[in-house]
Write a protein that holds these residues in place. Structure first.
Motif, mmCIF file in Angstrom:
data_model
loop_
_atom_site.group_PDB
_atom_site.id
_atom_site.type_symbol
_atom_site.label_atom_id
_atom_site.label_comp_id
_atom_site.label_asym_id
_atom_site.label_seq_id
_atom_site.Cartn_x
_atom_site.Cartn_y
_atom_site.Cartn_z
ATOM 1 N N PHE A 63 0.898 -1.296 -0.021
ATOM 2 C CA PHE A 63 0.027 -0.001 -0.093
ATOM 3 C C PHE A 63 1.020 1.142 -0.186
ATOM 4 N N VAL A 121 2.731 -4.869 2.703
ATOM 5 C CA VAL A 121 1.972 -5.774 3.803
ATOM 6 C C VAL A 121 2.071 -7.262 3.583
ATOM 7 N N GLU A 137 -2.746 -13.037 13.579
ATOM 8 C CA GLU A 137 -3.382 -12.220 14.313
ATOM 9 C C GLU A 137 -3.816 -11.011 13.577
ATOM 10 N N THR A 138 -4.590 -10.036 13.846
ATOM 11 C CA THR A 138 -4.980 -8.761 13.372
ATOM 12 C C THR A 138 -3.860 -8.376 12.554
ATOM 13 N N GLY A 139 -4.018 -7.836 11.463
ATOM 14 C CA GLY A 139 -3.151 -7.108 10.812
ATOM 15 C C GLY A 139 -2.041 -7.907 10.037
ATOM 16 N N ALA A 140 -2.387 -9.103 10.176
ATOM 17 C CA ALA A 140 -1.257 -9.947 9.516
ATOM 18 C C ALA A 140 -1.086 -10.030 8.074
ATOM 19 N N LYS A 189 -3.807 -11.224 6.259
ATOM 20 C CA LYS A 189 -4.801 -12.581 5.875
ATOM 21 C C LYS A 189 -5.796 -12.361 4.918
ATOM 22 N N PRO A 221 -8.204 -3.772 -2.042
ATOM 23 C CA PRO A 221 -8.605 -2.307 -1.872
ATOM 24 C C PRO A 221 -7.726 -1.187 -2.419
ATOM 25 N N GLU A 222 -8.570 -0.160 -2.424
ATOM 26 C CA GLU A 222 -7.810 1.000 -3.207
ATOM 27 C C GLU A 222 -6.536 1.383 -2.859
ATOM 28 N N ASP A 236 -12.373 -15.023 7.565
ATOM 29 C CA ASP A 236 -13.244 -14.790 8.794
ATOM 30 C C ASP A 236 -14.668 -14.913 8.845
ATOM 31 N N HIS A 296 -8.850 -16.550 13.122
ATOM 32 C CA HIS A 296 -8.051 -16.239 14.252
ATOM 33 C C HIS A 296 -7.858 -17.389 14.994
HETATM 34 N N1 ATP Z 1 -6.916 -0.250 2.436
HETATM 35 C C1 ATP Z 1 -5.894 -0.286 2.967
HETATM 36 N N2 ATP Z 1 -4.897 0.727 3.118
HETATM 37 C C2 ATP Z 1 -3.852 0.703 3.546
HETATM 38 N N3 ATP Z 1 -3.310 -0.229 4.154
HETATM 39 C C3 ATP Z 1 -4.285 -1.603 4.441
HETATM 40 C C4 ATP Z 1 -5.479 -1.553 3.901
HETATM 41 N N4 ATP Z 1 -5.969 -2.639 4.017
HETATM 42 C C5 ATP Z 1 -5.267 -3.346 4.686
HETATM 43 N N5 ATP Z 1 -4.053 -2.681 5.140
HETATM 44 C C6 ATP Z 1 -3.051 -2.930 5.703
HETATM 45 O O1 ATP Z 1 -2.559 -4.201 5.606
HETATM 46 C C7 ATP Z 1 -2.021 -5.043 6.458
HETATM 47 C C8 ATP Z 1 -2.863 -6.285 6.546
HETATM 48 O O2 ATP Z 1 -4.322 -6.072 6.603
HETATM 49 P P1 ATP Z 1 -5.142 -7.294 6.790
HETATM 50 O O3 ATP Z 1 -6.889 -6.484 6.516
HETATM 51 O O4 ATP Z 1 -5.121 -8.095 5.675
HETATM 52 O O5 ATP Z 1 -5.117 -8.063 8.125
HETATM 53 P P2 ATP Z 1 -5.915 -9.136 8.766
HETATM 54 O O6 ATP Z 1 -4.686 -10.421 8.744
HETATM 55 O O7 ATP Z 1 -6.887 -9.614 7.831
HETATM 56 O O8 ATP Z 1 -6.331 -8.576 9.986
HETATM 57 P P3 ATP Z 1 -7.909 -9.018 10.681
HETATM 58 O O9 ATP Z 1 -7.627 -10.499 11.195
HETATM 59 O O10 ATP Z 1 -8.080 -7.835 11.523
HETATM 60 O O11 ATP Z 1 -8.800 -9.282 9.644
HETATM 61 C C9 ATP Z 1 -2.376 -4.279 7.904
HETATM 62 O O12 ATP Z 1 -1.212 -3.623 8.342
HETATM 63 C C10 ATP Z 1 -3.290 -2.986 7.199
HETATM 64 O O13 ATP Z 1 -3.047 -1.792 7.993
#
Ligand code: ATP
Ligand code: ATP
Ligand code: MG
Ligand code: MG
Lengths: 282, 555, 504, 319
Positions: free
Chosen positions: B24, B29, B48-51, B53, B65-66, B186, B219
């Motif tokens: 991004f 990421v 975990e969150t933000g990994a 996935k 995503p944009e 999820d 998770h």
């Molecule tokens: N639209 C976006 N713009 C900028 N950064 C993004 C965007 N979407 C996700 N990210 C970044 O990408 C990384 C991974 O996000 P992602 O949503 O894939 O995590 P996740 O593993 O699905 O977490 P969760 O378990 O909370 O769903 C994060 O650090 C997030 O900040």
């Protein structure tokens, strides 16, 4: 709110906000230095040089009474902003506590107040303003008061809506659990959170107030001649427009546009800055 | 990679991800993510969150995503590179060959369109055909994904469905165009455990029946353990470990994996080991008798959220209130702390009937009864800094000067194991775990005798959850708190509660000592509840299946 | 054909009511000129500019074929023209005239005012009598020099009694409701469509006693904004545009296909001061303001020379007018010293009212504000709805206000009585001079014409010296038309008489 | 509605200026003033006047305009079609322009339309409608001569078509009168354009906000992930933003009624708005009362219709 240090980079990224700030500065300058900036007296009629097109002597030309349009526009900034800002300030001062109270305490009085607001707002704003100003007389302060009357319901409703949604939020329950009294819930928890949309609205309302003042003056229900006021100036050239005399109405109209635009831009910026989610994403 | 079949370009490989990188802006990421997915295989991705996935899932169908871009690597579907497809091909791919199921099914459905039509629309987008035919196909599929009375339900709007039902509709939507791969991101988050199990069973069963490839993102290690053939652990945009489920559960290799697995397995130290002995029943601190609370819902009807429940909690004891969503747990808790006025019954706190007290009369008692709220973030005023938030309840103990307050705030921060430097922070600057701790610190500020914990561990990451459980347990021990512990999470109940009350539809259906109930549940409902808890062990069926597949791959 | 005989007129306002007894306004005056016919008239006379004027020295019969004035000017007998038909086809006779008198008397409005205030009649029965079917006699208590001339007044038209009586009801014995929106008289036109605020359509009366009008149909459209009337005329979508601003007339004069008819008439546009209240109760203050007015600037920049300076309270075209006493020039020093004498060396603050929508008054107000400021007199300009302005000056609650008026009876004593007699209801400036009052009262009943004129000279002298008003300008009357229109005529009420007009 | 009546009555009654005096003008005598006041009922107490007024309103009698001498009801009925025609066309054009711009700018984010719409959205809210009207007159009429003279609903030389709907454009079509149609449509152009330019910006901004939220919402993303075509997705998003747009359109209708006051004045439209201005200027109580009542009633009806449409558009509202 943003600290000054975070403001600069913000402005660099947002030219629109910068433009708003520049316009605001220009207006403040016009207000403070009007006598220095203007080239002629704003109210001195010079019948023999009426309706002169723009020239070196009269930058924006002269109106039907031979008054210098440029100087009048500069001086009008005072009147227009004075009216608009004081109207909005008054509306805010009335509307916020009202909205807070009727949002927090729901009872017959509250619903009666809401009916009243519905009622005031169900009229076309302009028509109501027109009627009210003619009842009260064409004084600068009356115009401001009328605008305040028209805007108060807007603020009260806005705050009420915020209060209604905020009071259901868990942090209010949490605060109550922590022993907060009604008073402190209302003023320390709800009010600061409800204020942000109101502050954004302030900016928009100032713009609206400028437009309404100008509109009222335009149909002759606003301030009196020869007070330099933008709407009045547009109106004084309205008759001539169809005959090809464009400068009398064009320039004051532009002043209105820029002034309203300024507050719209600032409003957007305030909204941006006060929303933590958009700010952190920057 | 450890999987033996990672390179071979064999025909059973549906999806081949190779060194995929996503960024991004200038923030990467996903880095070098590689894996394959075969026909008839279920791959679990945990992290975990933000990994990363969700980003991964979306990258697979090239619908980031944009602002997100694939900056390296490739995704190949049956050998064809997805990123280099034409827009038209991508459109056909999405939903046609790879279907994505997201979180919160209700939000995934068009609120102003009948669900049947929405499913039919997807079919027609991929396979064409008549409106009527597509509708019929949708209704048929509804029946097969376990929707009762499918014809009628097809005419419903999303808001008329329950969460589980909506999730089934979304599954039907994913299945209708007969894709080869299903991605479930999820998909069961926020559903009740019982429902979660039903939905997952259904999803995995259909994939297996049709021999589809599936990726389950979650998770919850329990989910992968029970449904997946292979497990990938993600952290900070990388796959840190990828191996068959059984092998992973036995012996995780990466250190992070081990920490995760440990945290998830926090096994209850039975309460008896440290708590007050349950031998001589002490005088109850709180007694609830026939408590009732109903809410009006539209056209004059009432919802009996709490329908005559009775229980008591003695000093130093913890009672857990468990039950599925909507069973009335939060309502009961809020009646205790007088956030809601009860409609009937009595609540005796230390001998005083609080239901008869006025709000003003109850105020002195607030110092002694506190509550920790369910959602950590929304229970904190976003405009107050942490120190003010924590100091607020101190207003209940009059006569504290500024310095004393500041001292107490620091003490409390320390107590919930937060650094003093956080005192000036605002809630949105904190992580969910930190927010939860602030909530706990607030509740403990006045040194209460009784605390209602409303779901202190849900919606938290695995490791954070373990930490909060530890914290609460320590506090119970150190301060001799009495508590009502409201939760979904049966695991934590075992660690924290002496007694358990199981609620359903506003009534308590079973009540008893924790160990007894876990060991020998009497009611069917309790049994179902316990059965829905997915243990982090591979089930027997899974194991045999894994073995046979492994053999197949070897052959 | 149709286009040749139809006239489309754009004016600022449709008449407020069609009733003869409605108060006379500019729009109403024009209506009456075209719909109602009077007993007497002035003989027409061609001016040098080609415009037909009234010859104030020569009275001719209109609906009355002949008439006699009794000895001492105490009565008048009208012999009605025979065979005159109303627009509805009913014949004129003594009954119609008597009914018109009766209605006017009973409604206590215009007719009643003239009869009681000018002719001093006190009882209907003793004043009005039918002599025979075509003869009517009016007798008055005192002799009046106006006994003949008054009947030329366009407020005193004769009604078609037969037609109107059809609409009489129990609660409306004089058919006021019907006559408010319908016309019934012996004039050249009748109204066939009346949408107040929008339009009024006149249809020719083929039986009109002077012959059928050349223009068969006149459509009057209301266009309140003068610039719009200009544009409409320019674009050819109307034939006539009334009441334009001088500035616009200048523009139109340069255009092909458009011509502007200009006359110097009887309008007087002035600022009246409330002579009763300080500081205007001091004659020096009033004079000082007269010395401050930049008349030349106003004539040039506001009126573009369509007006002349006001140099007497009497209309410049009326017999008896003199400007020999007028001495006010633009002289700031003189004004300052007068103010200083009066005790206002630094000037004072006051308020000047003008009518909403009156562009000229607004322009003049702004000029006066600047001009008065030169001697320290600070005026606040109040743009007021006409009704408010009228209310305030009639109650004497506004110190200064614009006032534009004309007196439609071309007689100096009549004019002076209207504006300068302290007993007059419309002497809103509260000017009072015992000598003036006496001279006026004498002139109203005296039949000695040279002596009357002498007295009126003195009245003008006293008035100019006392300066009850800020004398401004006599604006004249102008109407712009397409150039294929001819036959323009001017009458004292200023409204256009379509009967005289031609279209090629 | 009772409240509306009471307040309008009081408000309007407070207007300065004694209409009796004004009507009689310079030749007024105390007698005639008194007579007129009595006729108009101005001599009675304010409560008596109100009660009489109430009774009349209930019978559809709004009194007689002091100026046109016509019953106010007749005046209003005569002028209402002019205003309705104006704001209906303005409304339609505003919605078309506003919604189209909003959708295009959201769907093609960052494109030309989007950039234009951002500038326009800011500017449109800042432009006074009367000024736009004047500029249009100057440019299109004075300079370009592209439009007919900007006042009135129809050329003074052309006679109005026989009234069926009261809308000149429609009536002239019904009557098959091509000249009248051209003339009235031409006259509509500038005022409608003025109202559209000024109001489409606001509508666009608000539609954009709600459409944008929907466009970025989960279910739209899900539809994309399900491989629906862009057209189908836009349609679905549009269908979802219908309810807020309907509400906006309702507000807009009310707003246009107010805006018509200024625009009608500039274009000498002869509708309700101009009538109201004249009523204020002339202290014409009954006319102003009538106008305010009708305006409030009209807006109430619009809101009612909005509520009904809203329910039809959003299945979640149904009980
Ligand atoms: N639209 C976006 N713009 C900028 N950064 C993004 C965007 N979407 C996700 N990210 C970044 O990408 C990384 C991974 O996000 P992602 O949503 O894939 O995590 P996740 O593993 O699905 O977490 P969760 O378990 O909370 O769903 C994060 O650090 C997030 O900040
Ligand atoms: N304020 C309210 N108004 C109407 N109904 C309510 C209200 N609060 C709760 N309910 C209803 O009462 C029932 C019990 O709600 P409660 O929040 O106590 O459930 P819960 O067991 O805490 O569920 P969860 O596990 O989802 O938090 C639910 O059916 C809910 O819809
Ligand atoms: Mg995710
Ligand atoms: Mg709950």
């Amino acid at each position: 709110m943003a600290s000054l240090r975070s403001l600069l980079p913000y402005l660099r990224r947002h030219p629109a906000a910068l433009a708003g700030l520049v316009l605001l500065t220009l207006q403040v300058a016009a207000i403070v230095f009007a006598p220095v900036l203007s080239t002629h007296s704003p109210v001195e009629a010079d019948p023999l040089s009426s309706l002169q097109p723009p020239s070196l002597e009269h930058w924006f030309g002269t109106d039907v009474s031979g008054m210098d349009i440029y100087s009048r526009i500069i001086h009008a900034t005072r009147i227009n902003l004075l009216i608009s800002i004081s109207a909005v300030a008054l509306a805010l001062a009335l509307g916020v506590p009202m909205g807070l109270l009727i949002g927090y305490y729901r009872g017959i009085v509250s619903s009666l107040m809401m009916r009243l607001f519905d009622f005031i707002q169900s009229f076309p704003v302009f028509v109501l303003g027109m009627a009210l100003v003619s009842v009260m007389g064409q004084e600068i302060w009356n115009v401001a008061i009328v605008l305040a009357v028209l805007f108060t319901p807007m603020f009260a409703r806005l705050i009420r809506a915020e209060v209604l949604s905020l009071r259901e939020r868990p942090f209010i329950s949490a605060a109550r659990c922590s022993g907060a009294t009604d008073f402190s819930i209302m003023f320390q928890h709800i009010l600061p959170n409800a204020l942000t949309p109101a502050i954004v609205q302030v900016s928009i309302s100032i713009g609206m107030a400028i437009l309404l003042t100008a509109g009222l003056s335009f149909i002759g229900a606003g301030v009196r001649m020869p007070t330099p006021e933008w709407g009045l100036m547009v109106s004084s050239g309205a008759q001539q427009m169809i005959l090809g005399v464009w400068w009398v109405s064009l320039f004051p109209g532009l002043a209105i546009v820029l002034s309203v635009l300024c507050f719209a831009l600032l409003g957007d910026a305030v909204k941006d800055l006060s929303d933590p989610t958009t700010r952190t994403r920057q | 990679m450890t999987a033996p079949d990672s390179h071979a370009p064999d025909s059973s490989v549906l999806l081949d991800v190779e060194k995929l990188r996503v960024a991004f802006g200038d923030r990467t990421v996903l880095s070098d993510v590689s894996f394959t997915l075969r026909r008839d295989e279920v791959l679990g991705i945990v992290g975990e969150t933000g990994a990363g996935k969700s980003v991964l899932a979306r990258a697979l169908i090239d619908l980031l995503p944009e602002g997100g871009r694939i900056t390296g690597g490739d995704v190949r579907l049956s050998g064809r590179s997805v990123p280099s497809m034409t827009p038209r091909e991508k459109r056909e791919l999405r939903g046609g060959r790879i279907a994505l199921i997201g979180t919160n099914a209700k939000a995934l459905l068009d609120p102003v369109e009948k669900v049947g039509a929405q499913v039919a629309r997807v079919l027609r987008a991929h396979k064409g055909g008549s409106r009527r035919g597509a509708w019929k196909a949708a209704v048929d599929l509804f029946a097969r994904v376990g929707i009762v009375d499918p014809e009628r339900r097809a005419h419903a709007y999303p808001h008329e469905l329950s969460g589980g039902m909506a999730q089934r509709v979304v599954i039907a939507m994913a299945m209708i165009a007969e894709p080869q791969i299903v991605l479930a991101d999820d998909a069961t988050l926020g559903l009740d455990a019982t429902i979660q199990v039903q939905v997952l069973d259904l999803l995995v069963k259909r994939c297996r029946d049709l021999g589809l490839g599936a990726v389950i993102i979650t998770h919850d290690l329990g989910v992968v353990a029970n449904y997946c053939d292979r497990i990938a652990i993600m952290r900070d945009g990388r796959i840190v470990e990828l191996k068959p489920a059984g092998r992973f559960l036995e012996k995780p290799e990466a250190q992070y994996s081990a920490v995760l697995l440990d945290a998830a397995r926090v096994r209850p130290t039975p309460m008896g080991a440290f708590g007050t002995a349950a031998s001589a029943p002490p005088k109850p601190l709180l007694e609830v008798e026939k408590l009732e609370k109903s809410f009006p819902v539209g056209n004059g009807k009432l919802v009996r959220a709490v329908d005559g429940i009775s229980f008591s909690v003695a000093a130093g004891e913890t009672l857990a209130l468990v039950g599925e969503s909507g069973s009335g747990k939060t309502t009961a808790g809020q009646c205790l702390v007088r956030l809601l006025d009860s409609d009937g019954g009595r609540i005796l706190f230390d001998g005083t009937d609080t239901t008869t007290l006025s709000e003003r009369g109850f105020r002195p008692l607030r110092r002694r009864i506190q509550m920790v709220f369910q959602e950590p973030y929304v229970a904190l005023n976003p405009r107050w800094p942490v120190e003010d938030l924590i100091a607020e309840p101190l207003g209940l103990s009059p006569g504290m000067d500024r310095a004393a307050r500041a001292r107490r705030v620091r003490e409390l921060l320390d107590m919930v194991r937060l650094p003093a430097s956080l005192a000036a922070a605002y809630p949105h600057q904190l992580t969910a775990g930190e927010q939860k701790r602030i909530g706990i610190a607030r509740a403990l500020a006045t040194g209460p005798d009784f605390v209602v914990f409303d779901e202190p561990t849900t919606a938290l990451d695995i490791r954070v959850r373990a930490q909060i459980i530890d914290l609460v347990r320590d506090l119970q021990r150190d301060m001799g708190l009495s508590a009502l512990f409201i939760t979904h999470d049966l695991n934590s109940v075992r660690s924290l509660a002496h007694y358990v009350a199981v609620m359903r539809n506003g009534k308590i259906v079973e009540h008893g000592e924790t160990e007894t109930i876990f060991a020998r549940p009497a009611e069917d409902y309790t049994k179902a509840l316990l059965a829905a808890e997915l243990p982090i062990e591979q089930s027997e069926a899974q194991r045999t299946r894994a073995l046979s597949r492994h053999a197949m791959a070897q052959a | 054909q149709n286009a040749k005989s139809t006239l489309v007129v754009a004016g600022p306002r449709t008449p407020e009511s069609l009733d003869q007894e409605y108060p006379p306004t500019e729009a109403v005056h024009e209506l009456r000129r075209n719909v109602y016919e009077r007993l007497l008239a002035y003989a027409p006379k061609k001016g040098e500019d080609g415009v037909t004027y009234e010859d104030f020295g020569k009275i001719v019969g209109a609906l009355a074929e002949s008439w006699e004035v009794g000895p001492d000017m105490k009565s008048i007998t009208f012999h009605l023209r025979k065979g005159v038909k109303s627009a509805a086809g009913n014949e004129l006779n003594a009954d119609a005239v008597m009914w018109s008198f009766e209605r006017g008397w009973n409604l206590k409005a215009n007719f009643h005012w003239y009869m009681t205030q000018i002719l001093k009649i006190t009882s209907f029965e003793s004043a009005f009598s039918k002599v025979d079917d075509y003869t009517v006699k009016v007798s008055i208590p005192n002799s009046s020099p106006l006994i003949e001339r008054l009947w030329i007044n366009s407020d005193l038209g004769m009604l078609d009694a037969v037609e109107i009586r059809k609409h009489v009801t129990a609660d409306d014995p004089w058919a006021q409701r019907w006559l408010a929106t319908n016309s019934a008289s012996f004039g050249p036109y009748r109204v066939t469509k009346y949408s107040p605020g929008q339009e009024i359509v006149y249809e020719a009366n083929p039986d009109y006693y002077r012959g059928a009008p050349k223009l068969k149909r006149v459509i009057f459209r209301e266009m309140p904004t003068s610039a719009n009337r200009v544009a409409a005329l320019q674009a050819g979508s109307v034939d006539v545009a009334e009441y334009l601003l001088p500035r616009e007339l200048v523009l139109l004069e340069k255009m092909p296909n458009v011509k502007v008819n200009k006359v110097f008439g009887n309008y007087i546009h002035r600022v009246e001061m409330n002579n009763d209240t300080p500081p205007f109760n001091d004659v020096r203050v009033r004079q000082a303001l007269n010395y401050l007015v930049p008349r030349d600037d106003i004539l040039k920049a506001v009126y573009f020379n369509t007006a002349r300076p006001t140099r007497s309270p009497i209309s410049e075209i009326y017999p008896g007018f003199t400007d020999q006493y007028f001495t006010y020039t633009t002289d700031v020093e003189k004004a300052k010293s007068l103010l200083a004498e009066a005790g206002f060396p630094d000037g004072f603050k006051t308020e000047l009212g003008y009518r909403t929508g009156d562009q000229l008054e607004e322009e003049m107000a702004v000029i006066l504000k600047s001009a008065f400021a030169r001697a320290g007199v600070d005026i606040t300009l109040s743009k007021l709805p006409a009704s408010t302005l009228v209310e305030r000056y009639s109650k004497g609650t506004i110190p200064m206000y614009f006032f534009r008026d004309m007196a439609i009876v071309p007689d100096a004593a009549y004019v002076a009585n209207l504006w300068l007699n302290s007993a007059s209801l419309i002497n809103y400036s509260h000017f009072k001079s015992d000598e003036v009052d006496k001279l006026i009262d004498q002139a109203l009943i005296s039949t000695d014409e040279p002596k009357r004129l002498e007295g009126m000279k003195r009245v003008q002298q006293i008035t100019v010296e006392n300066a009850p008003w800020v004398f401004l300008v006599n604006p004249g009357y102008q109407v712009a038309t397409r150039s294929n229109l001819g036959g323009y005529s001017w009458y004292t009420p200023n409204g256009n008489a379509w009967f005289d007009w031609t279209k090629n | 509605m009772f409240g509306v009546m009471l307040v309008t009555f009081l408000l309007v009654r407070m207007l300065p200026g004694d209409p009796a005096l004004l009507m009689l003008g310079n030749t007024a005598t105390p007698d005639s003033i008194a007579a007129l006041r009595e006729r108009l009922g101005l001599d009675r107490s304010i409560w008596e006047q109100f009660i009489a007024y109430m009774g009349n309103v209930l019978h559809g009698d709004l009194g007689v305009s002091l100026f046109t001498s016509n019953p106010v009801t007749v005046d209003l009925m005569e002028r209402a079609p002019a205003t309705l025609e104006l704001i209906t066309y303005a409304m339609i054009l505003t919605v078309i322009v506003g919604v189209t711009l909003a959708v295009l700018s959201v769907v093609h984010r960052g494109g030309i339309v989007d950039r234009f719409s951002q500038v326009y959205g800011l500017a449109a809210g800042a432009i006074p409608d009367f000024w736009v009207g004047l500029l249009l007159i100057f440019f299109l009429f004075y300079l370009a001569g592209a439009v007919p003279a900007p006042f009135g609903r129809i050329d003074a030389m052309v006679s109005a078509p026989p009234g069926v709907t009261g809308f000149y454009t429609i009536d002239s079509l019904i009557a098959g009168d091509w000249t009248a149609f051209q003339s009235s449509a031409g006259r509509l152009l500038l005022p409608v354009l003025t109202l559209t330019i000024v109001n489409a910006g606001a509508l666009m901004k608000m539609t954009k906000t709600s459409f944008n939220d929907i466009w970025r919402s989960d279910f739209i993303r899900h539809q994309r992930a399900s491989g629906l075509s862009q057209r189908a997705i836009v349609r679905s998003a549009l269908r979802n933003s219908l309810p807020p747009v309907i509400t906006l359109v309702g507000f807009l209708f009310g707003f246009l009624l107010g805006a018509a006051v200024l625009v009608e004045t500039i274009f000498a439209w002869g509708g309700l708005g101009q009538y109201a201005v004249q009523a204020v200027i002339n202290s014409d109580y009954p006319a102003l009362q009538g106008f305010v009542l009708v305006a409030a009633g009209f807006i109430l009806i619009v809101y009612l219709v909005v509520d009904i449409l809203y329910e039809l558009a959003d299945p979640r509202i149904k009980v």
